[in-house]
Write a protein that holds these residues in place. Structure first.
Motif, PDB file in Angstrom:
ATOM      1  N   HIS A 187       4.677  16.195  -5.861  1.00  0.00           N
ATOM      2  CA  HIS A 187       3.457  15.427  -6.101  1.00  0.00           C
ATOM      3  C   HIS A 187       3.028  15.533  -7.566  1.00  0.00           C
ATOM      4  O   HIS A 187       2.593  14.542  -8.162  1.00  0.00           O
ATOM      5  CB  HIS A 187       2.333  15.902  -5.175  1.00  0.00           C
ATOM      6  CG  HIS A 187       2.413  15.301  -3.808  1.00  0.00           C
ATOM      7  ND1 HIS A 187       1.696  14.177  -3.451  1.00  0.00           N
ATOM      8  CD2 HIS A 187       3.140  15.634  -2.722  1.00  0.00           C
ATOM      9  CE1 HIS A 187       1.973  13.860  -2.198  1.00  0.00           C
ATOM     10  NE2 HIS A 187       2.845  14.727  -1.729  1.00  0.00           N
ATOM     11  N   ALA A 192       3.069  12.650 -10.411  1.00  0.00           N
ATOM     12  CA  ALA A 192       1.826  12.303 -11.113  1.00  0.00           C
ATOM     13  C   ALA A 192       2.043  12.278 -12.623  1.00  0.00           C
ATOM     14  O   ALA A 192       1.646  11.333 -13.308  1.00  0.00           O
ATOM     15  CB  ALA A 192       0.721  13.292 -10.743  1.00  0.00           C
ATOM     16  N   ALA A 207       4.046   9.324 -13.751  1.00  0.00           N
ATOM     17  CA  ALA A 207       3.244   8.096 -13.732  1.00  0.00           C
ATOM     18  C   ALA A 207       2.316   8.038 -14.943  1.00  0.00           C
ATOM     19  O   ALA A 207       2.202   6.998 -15.604  1.00  0.00           O
ATOM     20  CB  ALA A 207       2.433   8.019 -12.427  1.00  0.00           C
ATOM     21  N   ARG A 222       6.234   7.417  -6.511  1.00  0.00           N
ATOM     22  CA  ARG A 222       5.683   6.894  -5.265  1.00  0.00           C
ATOM     23  C   ARG A 222       4.563   7.773  -4.705  1.00  0.00           C
ATOM     24  O   ARG A 222       3.463   7.292  -4.417  1.00  0.00           O
ATOM     25  CB  ARG A 222       6.777   6.710  -4.214  1.00  0.00           C
ATOM     26  CG  ARG A 222       6.266   6.119  -2.901  1.00  0.00           C
ATOM     27  CD  ARG A 222       7.373   5.973  -1.864  1.00  0.00           C
ATOM     28  NE  ARG A 222       8.023   7.220  -1.510  1.00  0.00           N
ATOM     29  CZ  ARG A 222       7.513   8.119  -0.651  1.00  0.00           C
ATOM     30  NH1 ARG A 222       6.348   7.906  -0.068  1.00  0.00           N
ATOM     31  NH2 ARG A 222       8.167   9.231  -0.394  1.00  0.00           N
ATOM     32  N   VAL A 223       4.809   9.066  -4.549  1.00  0.00           N
ATOM     33  CA  VAL A 223       3.812   9.908  -3.886  1.00  0.00           C
ATOM     34  C   VAL A 223       2.562  10.143  -4.722  1.00  0.00           C
ATOM     35  O   VAL A 223       1.562  10.638  -4.203  1.00  0.00           O
ATOM     36  CB  VAL A 223       4.400  11.256  -3.422  1.00  0.00           C
ATOM     37  CG1 VAL A 223       5.438  11.042  -2.347  1.00  0.00           C
ATOM     38  CG2 VAL A 223       4.939  12.066  -4.575  1.00  0.00           C
ATOM     39  N   ALA A 224       2.600   9.778  -6.011  1.00  0.00           N
ATOM     40  CA  ALA A 224       1.382   9.857  -6.817  1.00  0.00           C
ATOM     41  C   ALA A 224       0.331   8.874  -6.299  1.00  0.00           C
ATOM     42  O   ALA A 224      -0.858   9.011  -6.609  1.00  0.00           O
ATOM     43  CB  ALA A 224       1.685   9.573  -8.291  1.00  0.00           C
ATOM     44  N   GLY A 225       0.751   7.891  -5.484  1.00  0.00           N
ATOM     45  CA  GLY A 225      -0.170   6.910  -4.931  1.00  0.00           C
ATOM     46  C   GLY A 225      -0.865   7.360  -3.649  1.00  0.00           C
ATOM     47  O   GLY A 225      -1.665   6.616  -3.077  1.00  0.00           O
ATOM     48  N   THR A 226      -0.588   8.565  -3.189  1.00  0.00           N
ATOM     49  CA  THR A 226      -1.284   9.118  -2.014  1.00  0.00           C
ATOM     50  C   THR A 226      -2.749   9.370  -2.377  1.00  0.00           C
ATOM     51  O   THR A 226      -3.051   9.719  -3.518  1.00  0.00           O
ATOM     52  CB  THR A 226      -0.626  10.460  -1.599  1.00  0.00           C
ATOM     53  OG1 THR A 226       0.780  10.265  -1.489  1.00  0.00           O
ATOM     54  CG2 THR A 226      -1.183  10.965  -0.276  1.00  0.00           C
ATOM     55  N   ALA A 227      -3.662   9.192  -1.408  1.00  0.00           N
ATOM     56  CA  ALA A 227      -5.097   9.385  -1.668  1.00  0.00           C
ATOM     57  C   ALA A 227      -5.325  10.741  -2.341  1.00  0.00           C
ATOM     58  O   ALA A 227      -4.880  11.781  -1.824  1.00  0.00           O
ATOM     59  CB  ALA A 227      -5.879   9.297  -0.370  1.00  0.00           C
ATOM     60  N   PRO A 228      -6.013  10.756  -3.496  1.00  0.00           N
ATOM     61  CA  PRO A 228      -6.169  12.006  -4.258  1.00  0.00           C
ATOM     62  C   PRO A 228      -6.780  13.154  -3.450  1.00  0.00           C
ATOM     63  O   PRO A 228      -6.338  14.297  -3.592  1.00  0.00           O
ATOM     64  CB  PRO A 228      -7.087  11.587  -5.412  1.00  0.00           C
ATOM     65  CG  PRO A 228      -6.772  10.145  -5.625  1.00  0.00           C
ATOM     66  CD  PRO A 228      -6.509   9.593  -4.255  1.00  0.00           C
ATOM     67  N   GLN A 260      -4.053  14.764  -1.411  1.00  0.00           N
ATOM     68  CA  GLN A 260      -3.142  15.542  -2.250  1.00  0.00           C
ATOM     69  C   GLN A 260      -3.799  16.847  -2.687  1.00  0.00           C
ATOM     70  O   GLN A 260      -3.190  17.923  -2.628  1.00  0.00           O
ATOM     71  CB  GLN A 260      -2.760  14.754  -3.507  1.00  0.00           C
ATOM     72  CG  GLN A 260      -1.965  13.492  -3.241  1.00  0.00           C
ATOM     73  CD  GLN A 260      -1.401  12.916  -4.541  1.00  0.00           C
ATOM     74  OE1 GLN A 260      -0.528  13.497  -5.185  1.00  0.00           O
ATOM     75  NE2 GLN A 260      -1.906  11.761  -4.951  1.00  0.00           N
ATOM     76  N   VAL A 293      -3.788  14.986 -10.540  1.00  0.00           N
ATOM     77  CA  VAL A 293      -3.654  14.145  -9.345  1.00  0.00           C
ATOM     78  C   VAL A 293      -4.440  12.842  -9.516  1.00  0.00           C
ATOM     79  O   VAL A 293      -3.937  11.757  -9.187  1.00  0.00           O
ATOM     80  CB  VAL A 293      -4.106  14.918  -8.090  1.00  0.00           C
ATOM     81  CG1 VAL A 293      -4.338  13.978  -6.912  1.00  0.00           C
ATOM     82  CG2 VAL A 293      -3.065  15.980  -7.721  1.00  0.00           C
ATOM     83  N   GLY A 330      -2.692  10.664 -12.165  1.00  0.00           N
ATOM     84  CA  GLY A 330      -1.438  10.138 -11.615  1.00  0.00           C
ATOM     85  C   GLY A 330      -1.693   9.007 -10.626  1.00  0.00           C
ATOM     86  O   GLY A 330      -0.979   8.007 -10.609  1.00  0.00           O
ATOM     87  N   PHE A 331      -2.719   9.170  -9.800  1.00  0.00           N
ATOM     88  CA  PHE A 331      -3.080   8.134  -8.831  1.00  0.00           C
ATOM     89  C   PHE A 331      -3.463   6.839  -9.551  1.00  0.00           C
ATOM     90  O   PHE A 331      -2.985   5.755  -9.196  1.00  0.00           O
ATOM     91  CB  PHE A 331      -4.245   8.627  -7.971  1.00  0.00           C
ATOM     92  CG  PHE A 331      -4.702   7.649  -6.921  1.00  0.00           C
ATOM     93  CD1 PHE A 331      -3.969   7.458  -5.762  1.00  0.00           C
ATOM     94  CD2 PHE A 331      -5.869   6.903  -7.097  1.00  0.00           C
ATOM     95  CE1 PHE A 331      -4.388   6.547  -4.790  1.00  0.00           C
ATOM     96  CE2 PHE A 331      -6.289   5.994  -6.135  1.00  0.00           C
ATOM     97  CZ  PHE A 331      -5.539   5.820  -4.982  1.00  0.00           C
ATOM     98  N   ALA A 346      -2.646   5.881 -12.563  1.00  0.00           N
ATOM     99  CA  ALA A 346      -1.471   5.315 -13.249  1.00  0.00           C
ATOM    100  C   ALA A 346      -0.567   4.594 -12.252  1.00  0.00           C
ATOM    101  O   ALA A 346      -0.089   3.490 -12.520  1.00  0.00           O
ATOM    102  CB  ALA A 346      -0.697   6.426 -13.963  1.00  0.00           C
ATOM    103  N   ARG A 347      -0.338   5.206 -11.096  1.00  0.00           N
ATOM    104  CA  ARG A 347       0.533   4.591 -10.092  1.00  0.00           C
ATOM    105  C   ARG A 347      -0.077   3.280  -9.577  1.00  0.00           C
ATOM    106  O   ARG A 347       0.620   2.273  -9.384  1.00  0.00           O
ATOM    107  CB  ARG A 347       0.754   5.574  -8.933  1.00  0.00           C
ATOM    108  CG  ARG A 347       1.427   4.993  -7.707  1.00  0.00           C
ATOM    109  CD  ARG A 347       2.899   4.665  -7.901  1.00  0.00           C
ATOM    110  NE  ARG A 347       3.401   3.867  -6.789  1.00  0.00           N
ATOM    111  CZ  ARG A 347       4.672   3.575  -6.559  1.00  0.00           C
ATOM    112  NH1 ARG A 347       5.613   3.987  -7.391  1.00  0.00           N
ATOM    113  NH2 ARG A 347       5.026   2.853  -5.528  1.00  0.00           N
ATOM    114  N   LYS A 348      -1.404   3.284  -9.339  1.00  0.00           N
ATOM    115  CA  LYS A 348      -2.051   2.070  -8.840  1.00  0.00           C
ATOM    116  C   LYS A 348      -1.993   0.957  -9.884  1.00  0.00           C
ATOM    117  O   LYS A 348      -1.856  -0.231  -9.546  1.00  0.00           O
ATOM    118  CB  LYS A 348      -3.503   2.370  -8.439  1.00  0.00           C
ATOM    119  CG  LYS A 348      -3.621   3.246  -7.189  1.00  0.00           C
ATOM    120  CD  LYS A 348      -3.010   2.542  -5.972  1.00  0.00           C
ATOM    121  CE  LYS A 348      -2.716   3.504  -4.839  1.00  0.00           C
ATOM    122  NZ  LYS A 348      -1.992   2.887  -3.722  1.00  0.00           N
TER     123      LYS A 348
END
Lengths: 318, 318
Positions: A193, A197, A200, A223-229, A232, B271, B274-275, B277-279
């Motif tokens: 994760h 991050a 990204a 990909r997993v950086a897009g999981t709800a913060p 995570q 986190v 990273g979120f 940036a990914r979005k």
């Protein structure tokens, strides 16, 4: 063989991605199962889909106590203490498990609430960047690994019940000690994760044009950086000791690679080590002939025997 | 409009994953194309599949000169100098492009061989962890981004020919300066190889059990670490200046995250960053209405106008 006996009903507390998928998987497979969730919206969506769910925690736990149900803790890690308070009051004698992604911290919390005797932790290694009832999937656990905590002194009957729950979802049961599990997932689940991050962030920092050029390596690697913060954070921070060690090693290895690139113009060491590690992983996951653990839960020294068998590639098949 | 004129034949030097897929894509789409590869095995496999290929570089270049073919450099980066020597001798007046994943170093090499006048670099952002003729795929470029180098002073006719080549494979043409391209790919393509490698190494270091527990985050996050090491090294080391900067930022951000986790028990900053940036990346890639660049190659200041248009999301459509 106890596993041919009728299985107890299951009470799932928390109907997010994991808990909701578990409710659906067990129900669709013919087991008696009911659930609790704080959100009326989720409970109503579950009800509309034909599942037995409630927003009343006390009523749900009282029913679990009456029916001697196996209780599954599937609420976010930050709510576990409050839920354990209620379990200790309303259903203290039920067999108990959880699906939280760290095992030692939950075991300590369960111990602090005097509920260790009937507790065997669990962790299904399944998930996605999605969350909520809409994302639940009764097939989520099919073929996935489900770690069943196998610490010294575990109750063999509870262990069997938890392992059977996992088998009923189509998962593969791997026994591991709680602390061994936590070190392992720090490396193969929590660290990824943070590397996703940072990949990204640094990539996006190069600007819009860079993101337009991004292809497969960036897409998969972030990909997993897009999981709800908040999900995570809860997962990673509950495993901070093991994660700190993995993160320290990561920084050391990247620093070595940076110095080697700067001073010798090559990234040979990290690329070669990474290639070997990835191929080793692929080889392990290509193996389809996992032997079954033949020791019976409850026999002398079964916990250590189970853990050793799992380390060499065996699974529990019931 | 020059692009309605008959297109020149194409001569592809190097029939690996990119060059081989290009030969197949253009041939299957009806363009005249022939190729060269050092390995008799590859040439014979290509021939057996119905493609026009040879192991004789001098003969291939002489034919390219006779037919005024567009030459595509698709050999490994380490062989480019030797191939340019031969091009300068046998086909110095052909339009020339390349598919190497760094642009400034190749442009410098082309300059050193006196071939800059007819050269416009290119980089299709497509690939896989596979390599060799068996892995070639005529559909490899469909929908992929193909950067066409748009440096000041580029020959508009050669630029058009290279862009049309990319369009003929189904790719989307994005103009960028060579140095801007190199900084961008350091972040979104080369750095992800190193973060994938370090993730694989640290995870595998936790042992066999850890690798057995590895799920989607590890699988996707380490995928490109499985690319052949010599291909990764050649690509990354040719872009060492830009990669060093990206790697330094990565180490800084991971060190900050480590300190924050150790001192405050949280990974919130990395986190959250990273979120976001990914979005941002997902939003850019979900856009399906890319406007077409309307400036004509060769008009005054077209190079800068193209680069600016690309930075704001436009593509060249011919």
């Amino acid at each position: 063989m106890t596993h041919s006996a009728p299985q107890p009903p299951v009470c799932v507390l928390g109907l997010g991605l994991i808990g909701g998928s578990l409710l659906r998987s067990l129900h669709d497979g013919g087991r008696r199962v009911f659930g609790y969730n704080r959100s009326a919206e989720t409970v109503s969506a579950a009800g509309a889909d034909g599942y037995d769910a409630s927003t009343d925690l006390v009523a749900t736990l009282s029913r679990a106590a009456q029916e001697s149900a196996l209780i599954v803790l599937a609420t976010p890690a930050t709510t576990i203490d409050a839920i354990l308070d209620q379990i200790a009051t309303y259903a203290p004698n039920c067999p108990l498990t959880d699906v939280v992604s760290v095992k030692q911290q939950v075991a300590d919390q369960v111990y602090a609430h005097g509920l260790s005797e009937n507790f065997v932790g669990g962790h299904p290694m399944a998930g996605s960047a999605e969350s909520g009832w809409q994302a639940t999937d009764p097939g989520l656990f099919t073929g996935a690994v489900w770690v069943v905590a196998t610490d010294d002194g575990a109750d063999p009957q509870v262990w069997r019940a938890v392992a059977q729950l996992a088998l009923d979802t189509g998962a593969r049961v791997i026994p591991a000690a709680s602390d061994e599990h936590d070190r392992a997932v720090a490396g193969i689940s929590h660290l990824p994760h943070l590397t996703a991050a940072v990949t990204a962030v640094v990539g996006a920092g190069e600007g819009e044009l860079a993101l337009r050029l991004a292809a497969g390596s960036f897409r998969d690697g972030t990909r997993v950086a897009g999981t709800a913060p908040h999900l995570q954070q809860a997962m990673l921070e509950a495993n901070s000791t093991a994660l700190l060690a993995a993160l320290g090693e990561t920084i050391d290895r990247l620093t070595f690679a940076r110095d080697q690139l700067r001073d010798a113009g090559t990234v040979e060491t990290l690329v070669a080590d990474g290639f070997r590690a990835r191929k080793h992983y692929e080889k392990i996951h290509a193996a389809t002939d996992e032997p079954a653990i033949s020791v019976e839960p409850g026999s002398t020294g079964w916990e250590a025997a189970f853990r050793n068998a799992a380390r060499t590639g065996a699974v529990w098949t019931g």
